[in-house]
Design a protein around this motif. Structure first.
Motif, mmCIF file in Angstrom:
data_model
loop_
_atom_site.group_PDB
_atom_site.id
_atom_site.type_symbol
_atom_site.label_atom_id
_atom_site.label_comp_id
_atom_site.label_asym_id
_atom_site.label_seq_id
_atom_site.Cartn_x
_atom_site.Cartn_y
_atom_site.Cartn_z
ATOM 1 N N UNK A 1 0.851 -1.194 0.000
ATOM 2 C CA UNK A 1 0.000 0.000 0.000
ATOM 3 C C UNK A 1 0.882 1.237 0.000
ATOM 4 N N UNK A 2 0.532 2.206 -0.795
ATOM 5 C CA UNK A 2 1.289 3.441 -0.838
ATOM 6 C C UNK A 2 0.384 4.598 -0.493
ATOM 7 N N UNK A 3 0.997 5.673 -0.002
ATOM 8 C CA UNK A 3 0.218 6.836 0.405
ATOM 9 C C UNK A 3 1.054 8.075 0.211
ATOM 10 N N UNK A 4 0.416 9.219 -0.111
ATOM 11 C CA UNK A 4 1.166 10.461 -0.237
ATOM 12 C C UNK A 4 1.718 10.880 1.116
ATOM 13 N N UNK A 5 2.952 11.330 1.116
ATOM 14 C CA UNK A 5 3.590 11.719 2.374
ATOM 15 C C UNK A 5 3.517 13.221 2.566
ATOM 16 N N UNK A 6 3.534 13.697 3.821
ATOM 17 C CA UNK A 6 3.522 15.113 4.106
ATOM 18 C C UNK A 6 4.834 15.774 3.706
ATOM 19 N N UNK A 7 4.975 17.069 3.982
ATOM 20 C CA UNK A 7 6.097 17.828 3.454
ATOM 21 C C UNK A 7 7.202 18.091 4.462
ATOM 22 N N UNK A 8 6.916 18.183 5.742
ATOM 23 C CA UNK A 8 7.952 18.497 6.717
ATOM 24 C C UNK A 8 8.932 17.337 6.815
ATOM 25 N N UNK A 9 10.282 17.647 6.935
ATOM 26 C CA UNK A 9 11.327 16.629 6.825
ATOM 27 C C UNK A 9 11.175 15.506 7.836
ATOM 28 N N UNK A 10 11.033 15.829 9.108
ATOM 29 C CA UNK A 10 10.917 14.796 10.125
ATOM 30 C C UNK A 10 9.723 13.888 9.918
ATOM 31 N N UNK A 11 8.528 14.441 9.806
ATOM 32 C CA UNK A 11 7.349 13.611 9.559
ATOM 33 C C UNK A 11 7.410 12.820 8.263
ATOM 34 N N UNK A 12 8.089 13.348 7.233
ATOM 35 C CA UNK A 12 8.201 12.601 5.970
ATOM 36 C C UNK A 12 8.927 11.288 6.211
ATOM 37 N N UNK A 33 6.882 6.665 17.828
ATOM 38 C CA UNK A 33 7.237 7.424 16.625
ATOM 39 C C UNK A 33 6.977 8.914 16.847
ATOM 40 N N UNK A 34 5.808 9.248 17.365
ATOM 41 C CA UNK A 34 5.452 10.654 17.572
ATOM 42 C C UNK A 34 6.368 11.309 18.600
ATOM 43 N N UNK A 35 6.617 10.621 19.701
ATOM 44 C CA UNK A 35 7.459 11.201 20.758
ATOM 45 C C UNK A 35 8.920 11.323 20.316
ATOM 46 N N UNK A 41 13.289 17.441 18.049
ATOM 47 C CA UNK A 41 13.104 18.876 17.842
ATOM 48 C C UNK A 41 12.021 19.257 16.857
ATOM 49 N N UNK A 42 11.263 18.294 16.343
ATOM 50 C CA UNK A 42 10.143 18.625 15.448
ATOM 51 C C UNK A 42 9.039 19.263 16.282
ATOM 52 N N UNK A 43 8.533 20.428 15.905
ATOM 53 C CA UNK A 43 7.462 21.064 16.679
ATOM 54 C C UNK A 43 6.226 20.163 16.786
ATOM 55 N N UNK A 44 5.588 20.205 17.931
ATOM 56 C CA UNK A 44 4.410 19.365 18.166
ATOM 57 C C UNK A 44 3.322 19.618 17.124
ATOM 58 N N UNK A 45 3.159 20.857 16.700
ATOM 59 C CA UNK A 45 2.129 21.167 15.711
ATOM 60 C C UNK A 45 2.377 20.425 14.401
ATOM 61 N N UNK A 46 3.645 20.301 14.019
ATOM 62 C CA UNK A 46 3.987 19.592 12.792
ATOM 63 C C UNK A 46 3.754 18.083 12.932
ATOM 64 N N UNK A 47 4.023 17.551 14.116
ATOM 65 C CA UNK A 47 3.754 16.135 14.338
ATOM 66 C C UNK A 47 2.254 15.855 14.181
ATOM 67 N N UNK A 120 -3.952 21.915 18.366
ATOM 68 C CA UNK A 120 -3.184 22.984 17.735
ATOM 69 C C UNK A 120 -3.492 24.327 18.393
ATOM 70 N N UNK A 121 -4.761 24.563 18.680
ATOM 71 C CA UNK A 121 -5.130 25.813 19.353
ATOM 72 C C UNK A 121 -4.501 25.880 20.744
ATOM 73 N N UNK A 122 -4.457 24.754 21.420
ATOM 74 C CA UNK A 122 -3.830 24.716 22.739
ATOM 75 C C UNK A 122 -2.341 25.049 22.631
ATOM 76 N N UNK A 123 -1.685 24.518 21.608
ATOM 77 C CA UNK A 123 -0.271 24.819 21.397
ATOM 78 C C UNK A 123 -0.048 26.287 21.083
ATOM 79 N N UNK A 124 -1.049 26.936 20.500
ATOM 80 C CA UNK A 124 -0.950 28.363 20.185
ATOM 81 C C UNK A 124 -1.262 29.252 21.389
#
Length: 343
Positions: A1-12, A33-35, A41-47, A120-124
């Motif tokens: 199975x394949x899926x499109x990947x996001x753009x940020x380096x760490x999450x990719x 994986x998330x932690x 150093x990946x921001x929580x919002x990006x994760x 995300x709002x909480x992080x902001x």
């Protein structure tokens, strides 16, 4: 199975591994994986937005294409929810902005997208009260009266819920709290939110930006619902049960194999007929045939993945068009739906 990947380096880099965790329903590995990304150093919002959110969207696509069962989808969603909780627990942010109430519409059970927005709002820096899935309008309004909220954010994933969503929006307006909405239920570009006279945020980032714009938040678009002056929408609501029965009778007469259906198969057929009627009713409510035809195109894909011939759906739409000849908008939308089936 394949899926499109996001753009940020760490999450990719972590995306395929995270998908494997969802496929295995392994909440511990998914959380790791998330932690790990947070520790790197990946921001929580990006994760949240570049890893968990797109992975969960892929889960939905796999269910739609009949690659995954409902059970697999539910298990994966639970794992994603655990990963979100782990990210939230790992990133404590003291609120310095106002209280925002985040809730799903009454009857809306897809709570994870709203949860992601709330985090995300909480992080902001917002003080977020997340009420979860399917909150009745009266209970939400009662909560808003007790709570000094800066705004309320409402989520809706299914366009067939739009009439209920509008009633909930009206109830929140009476509580004198600014409202923003999100989710695919309001259209890919928020067109049906504007029709209902409410702000729409396409994603968590847009929601945060809107909340920060005090002037814009208090100036919602004007409603565009003059077409509801006729009796077509309430007439469809009254006819719902009869339409389902009519469709079922016609299918039973034309599809002999239905006599051998299991209870589960029969219930699924009744449910599908109900969804057709509900999406048609919602399309009439907002006066937009695109709401109905996009659902029909989606349903064709789902039926095709399950080896059900589209001609069955075409016949149901034809029967409903014959039955609703005195409902001009519904009749027109049904013919547009038949064109979508044949395209």
């Amino acid at each position: 199975m394949t899926a499109p990947a996001p753009t940020a380096a760490g999450p990719v880099e972590a995306y395929p591994e995270f998908l494997d965790c969802l496929a295995a329903a392994d909440e511990y590995a998914a959380t790791d994986v998330a932690l790990r990304l947070l520790e790197e150093g990946v921001p929580a919002e990006r994760v949240l937005l570049d890893l968990i959110a797109p992975a969960q969207e892929q889960v939905g696509r796999w269910w739609q294409r009949n690659v995954w069962s409902v059970a697999q989808e539910h298990a994966a969603t639970h794992v994603s929810e655990r990963a979100v909780a782990a990210v939230a627990a790992h990133t404590r942010v003291r609120p310095h902005l106002g209280r925002v109430v985040v809730s799903c519409m009454d009857g809306e059970w897809h709570a994870l997208p709203a949860r992601l927005v709330g985090e995300v709002l909480r992080l902001r820096g917002w003080d977020v009260a997340f009420l979860g899935a399917s909150v009745p309008a009266a209970h939400l309004v009662s909560y808003l009266h007790r709570d000094d909220a800066h705004a309320v954010a409402l989520a809706c994933a299914l366009p067939m819920r739009l009439p209920h969503a509008h009633r909930m929006i009206e109830a929140c307006r009476r509580a004198d709290v600014p409202i923003l909405v999100g989710g695919r239920g309001f259209g890919p570009d928020g067109r049906w939110a504007r029709r209902l006279g409410v702000h729409w945020a396409g994603d968590a980032t847009a929601a945060a930006d809107l909340l920060a714009d005090e002037r814009r938040l208090h100036r919602p678009p004007s409603e565009d619902l003059d077409h509801l002056a006729d009796d077509e929408y309430p007439g469809l609501v009254k006819s719902r049960a009869d339409l389902i029965d009519t469709g079922l009778r016609d299918l039973t007469a034309r599809v002999p194999s239905m006599a051998d259906y299991t209870t589960a198969q029969f219930d699924s057929t009744v449910s599908d007929l109900g969804h057709i009627v509900d999406f048609l009713t919602a399309a009439v409510y907002v006066d937009d045939d695109a709401l109905f035809t996009s659902f029909i195109a989606w349903m064709v894909e789902v039926l095709d993945s399950r080896k059900v011939p589209p001609r069955t759906l075409d016949r149901v739409l034809d029967v409903y068009a014959e039955t609703l000849h005195d409902f001009p908008r519904a009749h027109r939308f049904l013919h547009a739906g038949r064109a979508a089936v044949r395209s």
